[in-house]
Structures are given as C-alpha cells and as structure tokens.
Design a protein around this motif. Structure first.
Motif, PDB file in Angstrom:
ATOM      1  N   CYS A  36      17.633  20.200 -16.000  1.00  0.00           N
ATOM      2  CA  CYS A  36      19.095  20.234 -15.906  1.00  0.00           C
ATOM      3  C   CYS A  36      19.683  21.242 -16.888  1.00  0.00           C
ATOM      4  CB  CYS A  36      19.675  18.853 -16.178  1.00  0.00           C
ATOM      5  SG  CYS A  36      19.549  17.685 -14.815  1.00  0.00           S
ATOM      6  N   PHE A  37      19.179  21.238 -18.119  1.00  0.00           N
ATOM      7  CA  PHE A  37      19.732  22.153 -19.117  1.00  0.00           C
ATOM      8  C   PHE A  37      19.378  23.600 -18.776  1.00  0.00           C
ATOM      9  CE2 PHE A  37      20.767  24.128 -23.065  1.00  0.00           C
ATOM     10  CZ  PHE A  37      21.741  23.324 -23.631  1.00  0.00           C
ATOM     11  N   GLY A  82      21.591  16.801 -19.055  1.00  0.00           N
ATOM     12  CA  GLY A  82      20.173  16.974 -19.354  1.00  0.00           C
ATOM     13  C   GLY A  82      19.825  16.537 -20.761  1.00  0.00           C
ATOM     14  N   LEU A  83      20.693  16.853 -21.730  1.00  0.00           N
ATOM     15  CA  LEU A  83      20.443  16.430 -23.101  1.00  0.00           C
ATOM     16  C   LEU A  83      20.504  14.910 -23.230  1.00  0.00           C
ATOM     17  CD1 LEU A  83      22.470  19.069 -25.159  1.00  0.00           C
ATOM     18  CD2 LEU A  83      20.007  18.989 -24.779  1.00  0.00           C
ATOM     19  N   ALA A  84      21.457  14.288 -22.530  1.00  0.00           N
ATOM     20  CA  ALA A  84      21.568  12.826 -22.576  1.00  0.00           C
ATOM     21  C   ALA A  84      20.307  12.159 -22.047  1.00  0.00           C
ATOM     22  CB  ALA A  84      22.778  12.374 -21.750  1.00  0.00           C
ATOM     23  N   MET A  85      19.714  12.740 -21.023  1.00  0.00           N
ATOM     24  CA  MET A  85      18.479  12.185 -20.469  1.00  0.00           C
ATOM     25  C   MET A  85      17.327  12.330 -21.454  1.00  0.00           C
ATOM     26  SD  MET A  85      18.871  13.693 -16.608  1.00  0.00           S
ATOM     27  CE  MET A  85      17.381  12.952 -15.978  1.00  0.00           C
ATOM     28  N   MET A  86      17.302  13.428 -22.196  1.00  0.00           N
ATOM     29  CA  MET A  86      16.179  13.729 -23.070  1.00  0.00           C
ATOM     30  C   MET A  86      16.158  12.890 -24.336  1.00  0.00           C
ATOM     31  SD  MET A  86      16.211  17.867 -22.864  1.00  0.00           S
ATOM     32  CE  MET A  86      15.185  17.989 -24.337  1.00  0.00           C
ATOM     33  N   ILE A  87      17.330  12.614 -24.924  1.00  0.00           N
ATOM     34  CA  ILE A  87      17.388  12.047 -26.278  1.00  0.00           C
ATOM     35  C   ILE A  87      16.604  10.740 -26.405  1.00  0.00           C
ATOM     36  CG2 ILE A  87      18.930  11.049 -28.019  1.00  0.00           C
ATOM     37  CD1 ILE A  87      20.991  13.205 -27.202  1.00  0.00           C
ATOM     38  N   PRO A  88      16.899   9.692 -25.593  1.00  0.00           N
ATOM     39  CA  PRO A  88      16.150   8.443 -25.783  1.00  0.00           C
ATOM     40  C   PRO A  88      14.675   8.577 -25.432  1.00  0.00           C
ATOM     41  CG  PRO A  88      18.174   8.075 -24.514  1.00  0.00           C
ATOM     42  CD  PRO A  88      17.935   9.534 -24.555  1.00  0.00           C
ATOM     43  N   ALA A  89      14.383   9.292 -24.329  1.00  0.00           N
ATOM     44  CA  ALA A  89      12.995   9.424 -23.895  1.00  0.00           C
ATOM     45  C   ALA A  89      12.168  10.210 -24.902  1.00  0.00           C
ATOM     46  CB  ALA A  89      12.942  10.108 -22.520  1.00  0.00           C
ATOM     47  N   LEU A  90      12.752  11.248 -25.480  1.00  0.00           N
ATOM     48  CA  LEU A  90      12.030  12.059 -26.464  1.00  0.00           C
ATOM     49  C   LEU A  90      11.755  11.266 -27.731  1.00  0.00           C
ATOM     50  CD1 LEU A  90      10.915  14.877 -27.117  1.00  0.00           C
ATOM     51  CD2 LEU A  90      13.174  15.476 -27.994  1.00  0.00           C
TER      52      LEU A  90
END
Length: 459
Positions: free
Chosen positions: A324-325, A354-362
């Motif tokens: 997404c990013f 895209g950043l919102a999706m990444m933060i918790p998973a990362l």
C-alpha cells in the motif's frame, strides 16, 4: 503520556514549515533538512541510554530533568536568530526526546498489572500515533497564522503540565539504584561517531564538497565506527545495544522492514510538504491539512490492524502494508502542479493505511523468536533501527532531490521559458524521489515475507 505526546509531536510538526524557514534564512533544502535529520539522529542515539538513566536516577527524576531541558531548547529554537542556532536546538531537542519517549512504556509496565496492560498499551499507542497525525495540520495552521516560530512553542503547554504533575504522580517510582551502574560512554561515543560519518557525509555530498578522497574517508570511517561499536557492545555484560538479537532471523527481517518504515514515514513527511508548497503553490496551512486525513485514518485503523495481527500471520499484514505504501508513492511520482488537492490527500491516505497495517504486525512479529530475556533489548533495537532509517532516509532523499533537480535543470537549460523549465525540473526531481521511496518499500517485501516463515517454525 503528556511528555511522550509532546516529544512525538515535535518530531514531525516542524516539517511543514521548512519552506518558510528556507525563505527567512535564505538557505537551501540541503541545510534545512538538518532540522529533521539532526533531530532523528540524536533521538536514535540517546534512545538506547534511557534504561541507564532510569536505573541510575529513577523515572521521576529522569523525566523531570529531561522535560525541563526540552522546554528550554524549544524556547531557544523558537527565538533562534540563525539557521545554525535553529539546527543546534533541534539536535538537542532530539537527544532529549530520545530519553523521554521510552519512559512512558517503562512506567506503564511498572504501574499496571499484566491483566490491565492491554488497555494501557492501547491508550499509549493511540497517543503516539495521533501526535504525528495532527502535528502537520497543527503546524500548518500555526505557521500560517503566526509564522514558523510558533511550532516550537506548541508543545510547551503539554510539557509544563507534565512538569507540574510529575512530583506527585510519579512519586510511586523508586529514586534509582543505591549503586549507580556504569554508563556506556564508549558505546555512545562510537555510535555518535558512526551517525556523524553517515549523515555528515551525505550533507557534504549535498554541498558538492565531497571529493573522491573525502568519500573514501566517509566510507572508511562509517565502517570502522560501526564495526567498533558492534564489537564493543558484544564485549559488555549489560550492553546498551545488544547485536545478538540480530542472530534471530525473524528479528533481522523485522529490523530490515523497520528501517524501510523509518525511511518511508519520515522521508514522506519531509518530501510531501516541500512538494506541495514548492510545486503546487499550497500555503503552509493547506500543506498541513493535506496530511490530516491520512493521519486520522492511520490512528483509526491501528486497532483493526491489531485484531488482524492476532488472527493472521504477520507476514501477510506486513507485506500488504508495504504494498500500500509503495503504491501510494509510485502514484505520487506522476503528480504535478495541476494534481488536485483531494487526489493527493487520497494517495497520502493510502500510504498511511499501509503504515497502520504494518505497525502492530511488525512489533508483534519482530520479537516472537527472541528469548524472554532479550525482548526488551529487541524492542529497543527495533525502535533504534526505525529512527536510524528515518534520519538516513530523510538525508538521502534530500541529496537525491538536489542531485536530480540539478540534472533536470541541465537537461531543460535550452528551454526559452526559464520559469516553466525550472518548475518542470523541480517537479521531475520530486517525482524521482517519490519513486525511490516506492522502491524502498517494494524491496522490503522479501524480508517482510520472512517474518512469517521463520516465526512459524519456532512456535
């Protein structure tokens, strides 16, 4: 949370007024980018020292002294009379912010029992995410109404409230160890030397003062200081930064993604306001408002992303966020002075999704394979790598922007319409930088995929 919100807000709020700072002090973007990169680099260096300050002096004393210094340097930045004074104040701001930001996490873990930490972490995460979400819009509004100096004062009410509450509200914490631990001064010195070689070399390259011999010295110094720092930390029984966490393949992959995350997040908040003010002719306030919808979407989607992380393998969510990013900035590569405001806002919102999706998973995927005793070190190392990516990425993108602008100006020098050719050259240079950001995120897809494969075998 008052102190944390203040320092996170200060991280990006200045970016939207960089164009006005350039105009008032008569400097180019090569100098003014130090307001962003200097802050991020100093923050990355001192973030690793917070644990020592807490052990030596306790949470309350560390927080109170650091926040007081933050207030003083914020005032110094607001009243700066030269670009050098302004850059120095931002570097000191970043150094203090690096000490303050981890304190909230430490305090929450000490105060809340395990069954209540989930709610506490949700409140903490929302505060940390909302600050950069509203920061550019708030900075744009203040810059439009009162000038760029006002953005240095906006965090003062939060800081002063924190200073008033700290003596009573933080009284539950111990005052520090009876015997003060040894400070890793050599490690900090080597780390600062490493950052100085990297960012100083990029800055010299922007001024076109870097000869072949100078380039060789920069590369040699960077490698030597980096290797010496790693070797020194490996010898210590209680390292400031433990390189052993990178032996875990899941963590190493997550760190690579975290570096790309820093490049994209901080690089985009540096590039986009400059683009819309330089190319599209937006006012400071309009440039800040442009980033607001995406920032609010980021804050709203993080809880949903957290629930998705609980149900699905991290690699799917991380890779979707990276895609997404990347798409967001590859779309930006086709932008021009005629691109509609709301179309730009939609592209930014896509990247923030895209950043919102990444933060918790990362964050969740990074430490899965680490032993319990290394989780704290892993979390600190991941934050450090992310901040390092932000500092390096912002400086590198500033260099690429200057290089491509000069190149395109040379190609269009034969044009009769000088003003039009200058605007066209600048537009193409920004487009090249947006492509670089997109490619950085696409290149992170492979390590993002690795987060799942190795983690699945350790469960």
């Amino acid at each position: 949370m008052l102190g944390t919100t203040a320092v996170v807000l200060a991280t990006t709020i200045v970016n939207v007024v960089l164009h006005d700072v350039m105009r008032d002090f008569g400097v180019g973007q090569g100098r003014v980018q130090w307001l962003a990169t200097g802050f991020l680099a100093a923050m990355a260096a001192t973030m690793l020292t917070t644990a020592w300050w807490v052990r030596a002096y306790g949470v309350r004393r560390t927080y109170t002294v650091a926040l007081f210094i933050f207030v003083v340097v914020s005032l110094a930045g607001g009243f700066a009379t030269s670009i050098d004074e302004l850059i120095l104040s931002r570097i000191v701001q970043g150094a203090i912010a690096g000490v303050i930001q981890p304190l909230a996490m430490i305090a929450l873990f000490e105060v809340y029992p395990p069954e209540e930490r989930g709610s506490a972490m949700a409140a903490y995460g929302l505060g940390v995410v909302l600050s950069p979400a509203i920061g550019p819009a708030l900075g744009g509004l203040l810059g439009q109404l009162f000038g760029w100096r006002a953005v240095f004062f906006v965090t003062l009410p939060l800081c002063l409230a924190g200073l008033v509450l700290a003596p009573s509200r933080l009284a539950c914490f111990e005052g520090g160890a009876a015997r003060r631990p040894t400070f890793d001064s050599m490690g900090l010195l080597l780390l600062c030397a490493f950052l100085l070689f990297v960012l100083g070399g990029l800055a010299q390259a922007q001024r076109q003062d870097l000869s072949q011999l100078g380039f060789a010295l920069v590369v040699t110094g960077t490698l030597a200081c980096g290797a010496a720092f790693v070797a020194w930390e490996l010898r210590r029984s209680h390292p400031m930064f433990d390189p052993r966490v990178f032996r875990d393949p899941v963590f190493a992959a997550a760190a690579a993604v975290g570096f790309a995350y820093g490049v994209g997040l901080y690089g985009s908040t540096f590039l986009v306001p400059l683009f819309v003010q330089t190319i599209s002719g937006f006012s400071v306030m309009k440039a800040g408002i442009l980033l607001l919808p995406g920032g609010l979407l980021l804050a709203l989607c993080i809880p949903l992303a957290g629930r998705l992380t609980n149900r699905h393998s991290p690699h799917y969510i991380v890779c979707a966020g990276l895609a997404c990013f990347a798409l967001s900035f590859l779309l930006f590569a086709g932008a021009s002075a005629r691109t509609d405001f709301w179309l730009l806002a939609v592209w930014i919102a896509l990247g923030r999704l895209g950043l919102a999706m990444m933060i918790p998973a990362l964050n969740a995927g990074a430490v899965q394979g680490l032993p319990l005793g290394q989780i704290a070190q892993g979390a600190g190392a991941l934050n450090f790598v992310r901040q390092l990516g932000g500092a390096f990425g912002t400086s590198l993108l500033s260099l690429v922007l200057q290089w491509r602008m000069a190149s395109h100006q040379g190609e269009l020098a034969a044009s009769v319409d000088t003003a039009a050719s200058a605007l066209d050259a600048a537009t193409r240079a920004f487009d090249d930088c947006f492509i670089v950001v997109g490619l950085v995120f696409l290149s992170a897809l492979w390590p993002g995929w690795r987060i799942r494969r190795v983690a699945a075998t350790t469960q």
